[in-house]
Scaffold this motif. Sequence first.
Motif, PDB file in Angstrom:
ATOM      1  N   LEU A  37       0.832  -1.212   0.000  1.00 56.25           N
ATOM      2  CA  LEU A  37       0.000   0.000   0.000  1.00 56.25           C
ATOM      3  C   LEU A  37       0.861   1.256   0.000  1.00 56.25           C
ATOM      4  O   LEU A  37       0.583   2.220  -0.729  1.00 56.25           O
ATOM      5  CB  LEU A  37      -0.922   0.001   1.222  1.00 56.25           C
ATOM      6  CG  LEU A  37      -2.130  -0.931   1.184  1.00 56.25           C
ATOM      7  CD1 LEU A  37      -2.829  -0.939   2.531  1.00 56.25           C
ATOM      8  CD2 LEU A  37      -3.105  -0.515   0.080  1.00 56.25           C
ATOM      9  N   LEU A  38       1.907   1.257   0.803  1.00 56.11           N
ATOM     10  CA  LEU A  38       2.783   2.427   0.853  1.00 56.11           C
ATOM     11  C   LEU A  38       3.486   2.643  -0.479  1.00 56.11           C
ATOM     12  O   LEU A  38       3.750   3.783  -0.876  1.00 56.11           O
ATOM     13  CB  LEU A  38       3.807   2.270   1.976  1.00 56.11           C
ATOM     14  CG  LEU A  38       3.246   2.285   3.402  1.00 56.11           C
ATOM     15  CD1 LEU A  38       4.317   1.905   4.408  1.00 56.11           C
ATOM     16  CD2 LEU A  38       2.659   3.653   3.749  1.00 56.11           C
ATOM     17  N   GLU A  39       3.768   1.570  -1.192  1.00 58.33           N
ATOM     18  CA  GLU A  39       4.430   1.665  -2.489  1.00 58.33           C
ATOM     19  C   GLU A  39       3.567   2.372  -3.530  1.00 58.33           C
ATOM     20  O   GLU A  39       4.081   2.941  -4.488  1.00 58.33           O
ATOM     21  CB  GLU A  39       4.795   0.260  -3.002  1.00 58.33           C
ATOM     22  CG  GLU A  39       6.042  -0.323  -2.370  1.00 58.33           C
ATOM     23  CD  GLU A  39       7.287   0.475  -2.701  1.00 58.33           C
ATOM     24  OE1 GLU A  39       7.474   0.828  -3.880  1.00 58.33           O
ATOM     25  OE2 GLU A  39       8.064   0.772  -1.774  1.00 58.33           O
ATOM     26  N   THR A  40       2.237   2.370  -3.340  1.00 55.92           N
ATOM     27  CA  THR A  40       1.354   3.022  -4.314  1.00 55.92           C
ATOM     28  C   THR A  40       1.502   4.531  -4.307  1.00 55.92           C
ATOM     29  O   THR A  40       1.135   5.196  -5.284  1.00 55.92           O
ATOM     30  CB  THR A  40      -0.118   2.665  -4.040  1.00 55.92           C
ATOM     31  OG1 THR A  40      -0.525   3.264  -2.790  1.00 55.92           O
ATOM     32  CG2 THR A  40      -0.330   1.162  -3.986  1.00 55.92           C
ATOM     33  N   GLY A  41       1.978   5.097  -3.189  1.00 55.47           N
ATOM     34  CA  GLY A  41       2.109   6.547  -3.089  1.00 55.47           C
ATOM     35  C   GLY A  41       0.797   7.271  -2.869  1.00 55.47           C
ATOM     36  O   GLY A  41       0.738   8.509  -2.936  1.00 55.47           O
TER      37      GLY A  41
END
Length: 495
Positions: free
Chosen positions: A337-341
């Motif tokens: 989820l954090l990788e999605t920005g």
Amino acid sequence: MQTILTAAQMRQADEHTISQRSISSLTLMEEASRAFAEAFVHCEPDRKISIHIFAGQGNNGGDGLAIARLLKAEGYPQVQVSIAAFTGGESPDFSENLIRLRQAGIEPVWIKDQSADFSEPATVVIDAIFGSGLNRPLSGGYAWLAGRINAMSARVYAVDIPSGLSAEQPFAGAYTCIRAQQTFTFQRPKRSFFMPESAHAQIGFTVLDIGLDESFIEAQPTDMYLLEATDIKALLKPRLPFTHKGTYGHALLIAGSPATMGAALLAASGCLNAGAGLTTLAIPEQGLTALNAALPEVMAMTDHSLFEAGQLERFAAIAAGPGMGTDAKAVSKIDSLLETGRPLLLDADALNILAEKHWVERLAPGSVLTPHMKEFDRLFGVSDSWSQRLDRAKEAAVRYGLHIVLKNQYTFIVGGQGHIFVNPTGDPAMAQGGMGDVLTGILTAFLAQGYPTAEACKIGCYVHGSAGSTLAKDQFVVSASAVAARIPLELKSLL
């Protein structure tokens, strides 16, 4: 929305009002004392009670002397006044009210050392020893007197603020103070009233309008604001003709594990009842039967399909955390989820993962964190007091561009501009598991509907607490499920 000011700023408001209205400080003191007396009569209508007023020698003590005279005029014959005179001299307004008190036929007793005897019982005590200017803990004779008053079996009312409680921030630990059943405070609540440490000094407080210039007060610079129903009414948007489920957004909640599906269902119920057009719950496959049985309106997405190409793009708002656990699989979800920005709303287990992995810096600006005290301290370091905790919340919100919903009796909504919005709704009857899960769903629903993040946090916290308060009028305890079900009615009443 009310500005919450420091004690020094409230003194400036006093001075401005005196100048603007061309009245004396003594007249303003009389008006404040009359407001207190009227509130007291409402709470204690029995004129046969015995009243013991303890007054200091400053302006708070002057209020106490004026209150004694006014209560006698209201038909309370048993009014006794004791003046704590361990140190210092008299303020001019105290001295004038002392003259008026004697003219009314009340002769006070002076307490100058610790040999005073309080053998005569009283039904009610009124604390008017120290006002909002106190900036150090009670000591010496004043600490002794506080202990003697607390040992009485009387009901205690405080004038403006309990003696021993600081107006800005409560003193650390089990500080010495007079413990009041109720405080009648003037024009604005003190900042410290919203912090849990204030419970050591008072059970509740009531704000009395004493005629200070509201335009002046509202114009003062501050970082703390008290939300009101009118603010929420102004933010809420009515549902217009020809709108449909697509109009009100698609919310995704990533929650639950095989052993903790209840948290996921509560979050989904909060989201559903707060008006998201579509709600999807991403859960383990083992939870599908429970979801279909409990909330048939909510769609499901299984874990294995969550991060397939294009899946997350369908959602207007994404939240994660309730009941999802902190195992390797849950950690991988938060990482992805954090990788999605994208801005996210993170609660519960997601916050614990964020803290353990030191991933706060990876959050996209505009994200929302909804910690309780322990979760907040894991994220941003252990604080010695709620005042320090709020300072850290402001610092983190500004640094990372976050909204932090710091949950407690009075929930603090801390925005990226460093402003603190205090939510006044809620009730101790809500002190049960699952309330935070429901709040997560509610906030996600308003984000999905397109409300700006700050507005979504204010509306969501207010209606969540309001639903609980409404239910608590008729119930000793209130369940999280009942709060979720009450949300549509609260929204309708606000509109």
